[in-house]
Design a protein around this motif. Structure first.
Motif, PDB file in Angstrom:
ATOM      1  N   ARG A 136      17.333  61.499  25.705  1.00 28.15           N
ATOM      2  CA  ARG A 136      16.110  61.747  24.936  1.00 28.15           C
ATOM      3  C   ARG A 136      14.884  61.297  25.712  1.00 28.15           C
ATOM      4  NH1 ARG A 136      14.576  61.816  19.346  1.00 28.15           N
ATOM      5  NH2 ARG A 136      12.622  62.992  19.384  1.00 28.15           N
ATOM      6  N   ALA A 137      13.852  62.128  25.712  1.00 30.59           N
ATOM      7  CA  ALA A 137      12.549  61.777  26.277  1.00 30.59           C
ATOM      8  C   ALA A 137      11.510  61.856  25.166  1.00 30.59           C
ATOM      9  CB  ALA A 137      12.180  62.720  27.420  1.00 30.59           C
ATOM     10  N   TRP A 145       6.252  59.559  29.368  1.00 31.49           N
ATOM     11  CA  TRP A 145       7.493  59.799  28.641  1.00 31.49           C
ATOM     12  C   TRP A 145       8.428  58.603  28.837  1.00 31.49           C
ATOM     13  CZ3 TRP A 145       8.258  64.348  25.815  1.00 31.49           C
ATOM     14  CH2 TRP A 145       7.297  65.342  26.011  1.00 31.49           C
ATOM     15  N   THR A 167      16.244  66.667  29.849  1.00 27.11           N
ATOM     16  CA  THR A 167      16.231  65.797  28.671  1.00 27.11           C
ATOM     17  C   THR A 167      15.989  66.605  27.401  1.00 27.11           C
ATOM     18  OG1 THR A 167      13.835  65.424  28.684  1.00 27.11           O
ATOM     19  CG2 THR A 167      15.182  63.990  30.101  1.00 27.11           C
ATOM     20  N   THR A 169      13.625  66.784  24.216  1.00 24.63           N
ATOM     21  CA  THR A 169      12.333  66.300  23.744  1.00 24.63           C
ATOM     22  C   THR A 169      12.047  66.696  22.295  1.00 24.63           C
ATOM     23  OG1 THR A 169      11.351  68.237  24.848  1.00 24.63           O
ATOM     24  CG2 THR A 169      11.244  66.132  26.009  1.00 24.63           C
ATOM     25  N   ASP A 170      12.875  67.600  21.742  1.00 24.48           N
ATOM     26  CA  ASP A 170      12.679  67.992  20.342  1.00 24.48           C
ATOM     27  C   ASP A 170      14.034  68.325  19.735  1.00 24.48           C
ATOM     28  OD1 ASP A 170      11.952  68.933  17.889  1.00 24.48           O
ATOM     29  OD2 ASP A 170      10.511  70.410  18.621  1.00 24.48           O
ATOM     30  N   THR A 180      13.383  69.602  28.092  1.00 28.75           N
ATOM     31  CA  THR A 180      12.288  69.504  29.067  1.00 28.75           C
ATOM     32  C   THR A 180      12.835  68.857  30.340  1.00 28.75           C
ATOM     33  OG1 THR A 180      10.681  69.230  27.270  1.00 28.75           O
ATOM     34  CG2 THR A 180       9.950  68.654  29.496  1.00 28.75           C
ATOM     35  N   ASP A 217       3.785  62.145  32.779  1.00 30.44           N
ATOM     36  CA  ASP A 217       3.813  63.563  32.416  1.00 30.44           C
ATOM     37  C   ASP A 217       3.574  64.454  33.627  1.00 30.44           C
ATOM     38  OD1 ASP A 217       3.932  65.598  30.237  1.00 30.44           O
ATOM     39  OD2 ASP A 217       1.898  66.026  30.936  1.00 30.44           O
ATOM     40  N   ARG A 220       6.592  66.252  35.047  1.00 34.06           N
ATOM     41  CA  ARG A 220       7.282  67.290  34.284  1.00 34.06           C
ATOM     42  C   ARG A 220       7.385  68.573  35.108  1.00 34.06           C
ATOM     43  NH1 ARG A 220       4.427  70.414  31.042  1.00 34.06           N
ATOM     44  NH2 ARG A 220       2.867  68.762  30.708  1.00 34.06           N
ATOM     45  N   VAL A 224       6.681  71.737  28.216  1.00 34.90           N
ATOM     46  CA  VAL A 224       7.480  70.979  27.254  1.00 34.90           C
ATOM     47  C   VAL A 224       8.275  71.972  26.400  1.00 34.90           C
ATOM     48  CG1 VAL A 224       7.416  69.413  25.285  1.00 34.90           C
ATOM     49  CG2 VAL A 224       5.829  69.083  27.193  1.00 34.90           C
TER      50      VAL A 224
END
Length: 396
Positions: A136-137, A145, A167, A169-170, A180, A217, A220, A224
């Motif tokens: 998880r991020a 993050w 990872t 992210t949602d 992401t 970030d 990345r 996202v």
């Protein structure tokens, strides 16, 4: 396709061959301590990252030029590059989805092996089902993050300076849409790498733990929530580098053929017949995978998108490589327990023990068969119980 070199390819092959033969002693060392220097020498000569764009540190060459380098290095028995995961998987992902700043900071150093890279995808509960990952991020108020979770089977993580990290992210959207990708510093606080001992005796694979690891970030890759599309770039590059480029997996078939020929006299007449038959079948399979890879290279050189050939090449290449390695060990007879190669290493035994892992790495055999069944044969897609539900709901 035409298997003969064009005039330009022949000239390139001559240039590559002359350089490799002139530096053969320097490049032939298998000492791990000089592996980075060996790759830097090849890069400075223009023989690493050949197909990469010039602005990414490459030379903007063709896949056939890279294939010729691979062929000539194999012909001389030179060891491969230490940063193959970075070159074949991580680098193309940064080129496609990274920022200009990331490309400037990372790519040339990656090609020269100044930095080694790894790919942080598989997890204990998410191997073949990569989109089911749980690392998880979470985005903090400071714009950074924070990552928590675990990865496993990560090749060369214990040596790597950086990695590409997929990872979640949602968790409140379907599992393929809540991912992401990031570049992660493998020496950042909270990153722990633990080697995993293989049955070959080596420890090239690792499990990696992330405990409140801070990632800016700016590291990345892509948008996202768009990590699955970014990961597909990595996976396609991985399968092409493992089995889709015509370079083969494991020992070269010609090397195994010489080995078998050297040991035939020590076998009984009936076992000699069986060894010849097995060698013939495996050799033909290797050539089939090799030339399918060349067909893929021809498509790439024409600017066409790669298809399922990479999956087929990796699947068939793994099977034939295992068959060859098994045969190479069996012809040693009882001596297989103690016999070594001419350079004093237990090459055949180590290769035999390591190759079963290739049926998992870079896409399991089962996943690749699904790809071929659905995209080549037109079979119905495999049923998915988690289709149309969020990742959180799929956990029950």
């Amino acid at each position: 396709m035409d298997f003969d070199d064009t005039q330009e390819e022949a000239a390139w092959r001559a240039e590559v061959r002359e350089f490799l033969e002139r530096h053969r002693e320097e490049l032939g060392s298998r000492n791990d301590d000089v592996a980075r220097a060996r790759q830097a020498t090849l890069y400075d000569a223009g023989f690493v990252g050949v197909t990469w764009p010039v602005e990414a540190g490459g030379r903007g060459g063709t896949p056939m030029q890279q294939a010729i380098i691979d062929q000539e290095m194999a012909r001389l028995g030179l060891p491969g590059l230490i940063n193959l995961i970075g070159i074949g998987m991580c680098g193309p992902t940064v080129i496609m989805h990274g920022s200009d700043d990331q490309k400037q900071r990372y790519l040339k150093r990656l090609l020269r092996a100044d930095d080694l890279w790894c790919q942080l995808f598989s997890e204990p509960a998410a191997g073949s089902d990569l989109a089911g990952l749980r690392t998880r991020a979470v985005l903090g108020e400071d714009g950074n993050w924070r990552v928590d979770g675990q990865k496993v089977w990560t090749t060369l993580a214990h040596l790597s300076d950086y990695g590409i990290l997929l990872t979640r992210t949602d968790p409140d959207v379907p599992k393929h849409r809540g991912l992401t990708m990031f570049v992660v510093d493998m020496r950042a606080p909270g990153v722990t790498v633990r080697p995993l001992r293989q049955m070959s005796g080596g420890a090239d694979f690792n499990e990696v733990f992330f405990d409140d690891v801070v990632i800016p970030d700016a590291e990345r890759l892509g948008d996202v929530g768009d990590g699955w599309r970014v990961a597909l770039t990595t996976l396609m590059s991985e399968r092409l580098s493992l089995g889709g480029g015509g370079t083969g997996i494991g020992a070269r078939a010609e090397t195994v053929a010489r080995h078998v020929a050297e040991h035939l006299d020590g076998l009984s007449p009936d076992r000699q017949v069986l060894a010849r038959q097995e060698l013939g079948r495996a050799y033909v399979a290797v050539l089939g995978a090799r030339y399918t890879g060349y067909r893929q290279l021809s498509k790439l050189s024409r600017g066409e998108l790669p298809g399922p050939e990479a999956s087929a090449g990796k699947l068939s290449g793994t099977r034939s490589a295992r068959d060859l390695a098994d045969l190479a060990v069996r012809v040693l007879g009882d001596d297989a327990r103690v016999a070594t190669s001419r350079d004093g290493s237990d090459t055949w035994q180590t290769l035999q023990a390591g190759l079963p892992g290739m049926a998992i790495a870079g896409g399991t055999d089962q996943v690749l068969r699904n790809i071929i069944g659905e995209r080549v044969l037109g079979l119905p897609a495999e049923p998915r119980a988690d289709k149309g539900v969020t990742f959180r709901e799929s956990l029950g």
